[in-house]
Design an enzyme around this catalytic site. Structure first.
Site, PDB file in Angstrom:
ATOM      1  CG  ASP A  89       0.937  13.836   5.590  1.00 44.39           C
ATOM      2  OD1 ASP A  89       0.387  13.630   6.693  1.00 44.39           O
ATOM      3  OD2 ASP A  89       1.387  12.931   4.875  1.00 44.39           O
ATOM      4  CG  ASP A 129      -2.055  11.591   2.200  1.00 50.89           C
ATOM      5  OD1 ASP A 129      -2.063  11.689   0.950  1.00 50.89           O
ATOM      6  OD2 ASP A 129      -1.000  11.488   2.839  1.00 50.89           O
ATOM      7  CG  ASP A 188       0.489  14.348   0.638  1.00 52.94           C
ATOM      8  OD1 ASP A 188       0.634  13.855   1.757  1.00 52.94           O
ATOM      9  OD2 ASP A 188       0.120  13.680  -0.360  1.00 52.94           O
TER      10      ASP A 188
HETATM   11  P1  UTP Z   1       1.774   9.871  -0.263  1.00 50.80           P
HETATM   12  O1  UTP Z   1       2.024   8.702   0.621  1.00 50.80           O
HETATM   13  O2  UTP Z   1       0.755  10.846   0.185  1.00 50.80           O
HETATM   14  O3  UTP Z   1       1.461   9.307  -1.691  1.00 50.80           O
HETATM   15  O4  UTP Z   1       3.157  10.590  -0.453  1.00 50.80           O
HETATM   16  P2  UTP Z   1       0.583   9.881  -2.879  1.00 50.80           P
HETATM   17  O5  UTP Z   1       1.380   9.711  -4.112  1.00 50.80           O
HETATM   18  O6  UTP Z   1       0.087  11.260  -2.556  1.00 50.80           O
HETATM   19  O7  UTP Z   1      -0.590   8.862  -2.942  1.00 50.80           O
HETATM   20  P3  UTP Z   1      -2.036   8.929  -2.283  1.00 50.80           P
HETATM   21  O8  UTP Z   1      -2.922   9.424  -3.357  1.00 50.80           O
HETATM   22  O9  UTP Z   1      -1.969   9.865  -1.106  1.00 50.80           O
HETATM   23  O10 UTP Z   1      -2.343   7.532  -1.907  1.00 50.80           O
HETATM   24  C1  UTP Z   1       3.380  11.617  -1.410  1.00 50.80           C
HETATM   25  C2  UTP Z   1       4.829  11.768  -1.658  1.00 50.80           C
HETATM   26  O11 UTP Z   1       5.461  12.296  -0.503  1.00 50.80           O
HETATM   27  C3  UTP Z   1       6.602  11.555  -0.183  1.00 50.80           C
HETATM   28  C4  UTP Z   1       6.386  10.175  -0.783  1.00 50.80           C
HETATM   29  O12 UTP Z   1       7.604   9.624  -1.151  1.00 50.80           O
HETATM   30  C5  UTP Z   1       5.517  10.440  -1.964  1.00 50.80           C
HETATM   31  O13 UTP Z   1       6.338  10.589  -3.077  1.00 50.80           O
HETATM   32  N1  UTP Z   1       6.672  11.453   1.288  1.00 50.80           N
HETATM   33  C6  UTP Z   1       5.630  10.989   2.004  1.00 50.80           C
HETATM   34  C7  UTP Z   1       7.835  11.870   1.897  1.00 50.80           C
HETATM   35  O14 UTP Z   1       8.775  12.326   1.236  1.00 50.80           O
HETATM   36  N2  UTP Z   1       7.931  11.762   3.257  1.00 50.80           N
HETATM   37  C8  UTP Z   1       6.916  11.274   4.020  1.00 50.80           C
HETATM   38  O15 UTP Z   1       7.039  11.206   5.261  1.00 50.80           O
HETATM   39  C9  UTP Z   1       5.726  10.877   3.372  1.00 50.80           C
HETATM   40 MG    MG Z   2      -0.931  11.750  -0.730  1.00 53.13          MG
END
Ligand code: UTP
Ligand code: MG
Length: 510
Positions: free
Chosen positions: A434, A329, A331
């Site tokens: 997100d 995803d 973020d």
């Molecule tokens: P992600 O699940 O998007 O992981 O969460 P990522 O490292 O970007 O991996 P990929 O590439 O998308 O697979 C990113 C960070 O955001 C935090 C998670 O702990 C992670 O460190 N997070 C995610 C939150 O704090 N709250 C949430 O609801 C979701």
């Molecule tokens: Mg991510």
């Protein structure tokens, strides 16, 4: 991975020519013989010998080489020599094998490439500094640098499969054990050569040690191979890969007999709105998001938010901030010095994207101030979990008509979830996004929390609480002894509060 050539490459004529592909008996094996210490005459002789036996020998080093063979050279000698003389960086993960000439001679006498045994690997000469780093490998991941590309990918992949299998069985202790061992090895600054080198590493004992030993000796682990072919594991991977489906739900579906996506339809499972969207767009969402796509999502998010707040501040977080080139995803953190400017911003953005036909799903979560407590690990920022229709790079932004046309294709795809994806004929791709809104005062903590990796965050919070009596979440840092929050404007300040050396995002791939 190519470097800028340092020296001009030698002319092709100076080295033996490659055997035509049609004459290679072992197409998966491509040798490169290192001339250093071997000398050109012996290299030519060994090349002809290998070619007569049907081996493919490359005259120049490139990404296609699978086995590098050297004589009287150490691992680091060969890496440095190839970089200098071939103008190429050898990746430190998996391929190619860096082998002693003993592997070559055994292969020649067997008339086929023999299995790579640990004794065939070029010796790693550990510098004094490396030895120190090995014996003093810190226990907490937040105390060590973990780059994205590391030296022990085969072993960490195996340990992570065991971790996922434990996760699917809801065994937290085993999940954490395997995850911690994998994380330790990701931080190791060299490739493990023997099980002896692993014996002092934190979290690498017991079951993990057996896995490490088996991989070092046989190149694979039988338990992992069995898991990969296990029906429960494969089904759980498939079902938890659907957006909105967690382990509990997937477990329940498995017990009800669901094995694939068609079963979900035929068994008429009750789905949440999130899962309906996840299933509708699963072919797209199963594909990784590339950095180029993430940047285009970033532009779309920026264009959208700036319509309402021109000086809004947007940061891409998650894996892309840590240097990943693909992700599941994209973020984003959104902030502004004036908190009032953020009020209603996500609703406005969502409304606008909907009118443009660019939003395939969204769920808005309001900020819950009550959750911002000292001990809560819950994230209570205002958040929009969305699936956007990202227009392809060649199509213009305003693809209203295209997207609406394709939504009818999606309806077809819900009815036949396994039917071939029409991505090739479409001008957009479904991408998970997100959007997280934070007040400026919490921004540094949210940035640290949303940059990840997940294991790095878990370790950082464990360290803070156990060693410093400080409770960390993505809103702030609370001193449990002094009963007060510790403000921070930057991530560097948070590391200072925690008494930790600052680690940039690229070193947080724990
Ligand atoms: P992600 O699940 O998007 O992981 O969460 P990522 O490292 O970007 O991996 P990929 O590439 O998308 O697979 C990113 C960070 O955001 C935090 C998670 O702990 C992670 O460190 N997070 C995610 C939150 O704090 N709250 C949430 O609801 C979701
Ligand atoms: Mg991510």
């Amino acid at each position: 991975m190519s470097c800028v050539p340092i020296k001009k490459r030698k002319k092709e004529a100076a080295v033996p020519s490659n055997l035509p592909a049609s004459e290679c008996l072992f197409p998966d094996v491509r040798l490169f013989l290192v001339e250093r210490r071997m000398g050109s005459a012996r290299r030519n002789f060994l090349t002809s010998l290998a070619q007569r036996k049907g081996f493919c020998v490359m005259s120049l080093y490139s990404d296609v080489v699978t086995h590098v063979v050297a004589e009287q050279n150490s691992h680091s000698d060969v890496l440095a020599w190839i970089e200098k003389h071939e103008g190429q960086c050898v990746p430190s993960v998996n391929v190619p094998h860096l082998l002693d000439v003993s592997w070559f001679t055994e292969s020649m006498s067997s008339g086929r490439p023999v299995n790579v045994e640990p004794r065939h690997n070029l010796k790693v000469v550990l510098s004094a500094a490396t030895e120190v780093r090995c014996s003093q490998m810190p226990t907490y991941a937040c105390h060590r640098r973990t780059p994205l590309n590391h030296h022990n990918q085969t072993i960490t992949n195996a340990l992570e499969i065991l971790a996922r299998s434990a996760f699917f069985q809801e065994s937290d202790v085993r999940y954490l054990g395997f995850t911690r061992a994998a994380s330790t090895l990701k931080a190791l600054p060299y490739k493990l050569q023997s099980v002896n080198q692993a014996k002092d590493l934190p979290w690498c004992g017991g079951h993990c040690m057996i896995v490490i030993q088996e991989i070092l000796e046989h190149g694979m682990c039988r338990e992992v191979e069995v898991i990969k072919n296990n029906e429960h594991y494969q089904t759980m991977e498939l079902l938890t890969g659907i957006y909105g489906v967690g382990v509990r739900t997937a477990q329940r579906w498995f017990k009800e007999g669901i094995r694939n996506l068609s079963d979900l339809k035929t068994m008429e499972c009750k789905l949440t709105a999130e899962q309906v969207s996840g299933l509708r767009h699963c072919k797209d969402l199963q594909q990784q998001v590339t950095l180029e796509e993430a940047e285009r999502v970033g532009q779309l998010v920026k264009d959208t938010l700036q319509r309402f707040v021109p000086d809004v501040h947007i940061t891409m977080t998650g894996g892309f901030r840590r240097g990943k080139e693909v992700g599941h995803d994209v973020d984003f953190l959104i902030t502004h010095p004036n908190e009032n400017a953020l009020s209603g911003l996500l609703e406005d953005a969502v409304g606008w994207l909907e009118t443009q036909g660019l939003l395939l799903y969204h769920h808005l979560k309001k900020r819950k101030p009550a959750l911002r407590s000292a001990s809560s690990s819950m994230d209570s920022h205002e958040t929009c979990y969305a699936i956007v229709a990202l227009p392809s790079s060649s199509s213009p932004w305003n693809t209203d008509i295209e997207v609406k046309k394709c939504n009818s294709e999606d309806a077809e795809r819900i009815a036949h979830p396994e039917s071939p994806n029409s991505l090739n004929s479409r001008t957009w791709k479904a991408v998970r996004v997100d959007l997280v809104v934070t007040p400026q005062a919490e921004h540094a903590y949210a940035l640290l929390g949303w940059t990840g990796s997940k294991h790095f965050e878990r370790e950082l919070r464990r360290y803070s609480l156990r060693e410093k009596k400080l409770s960390l979440n993505s809103h702030g840092l609370y001193d449990l002894e002094k009963s007060c929050f510790l403000p921070a404007q930057t991530e560097e300040e948070i590391f200072l509060h925690l008494g930790l050396q600052y680690l940039p995002p690229s070193d947080r791939n724990a």
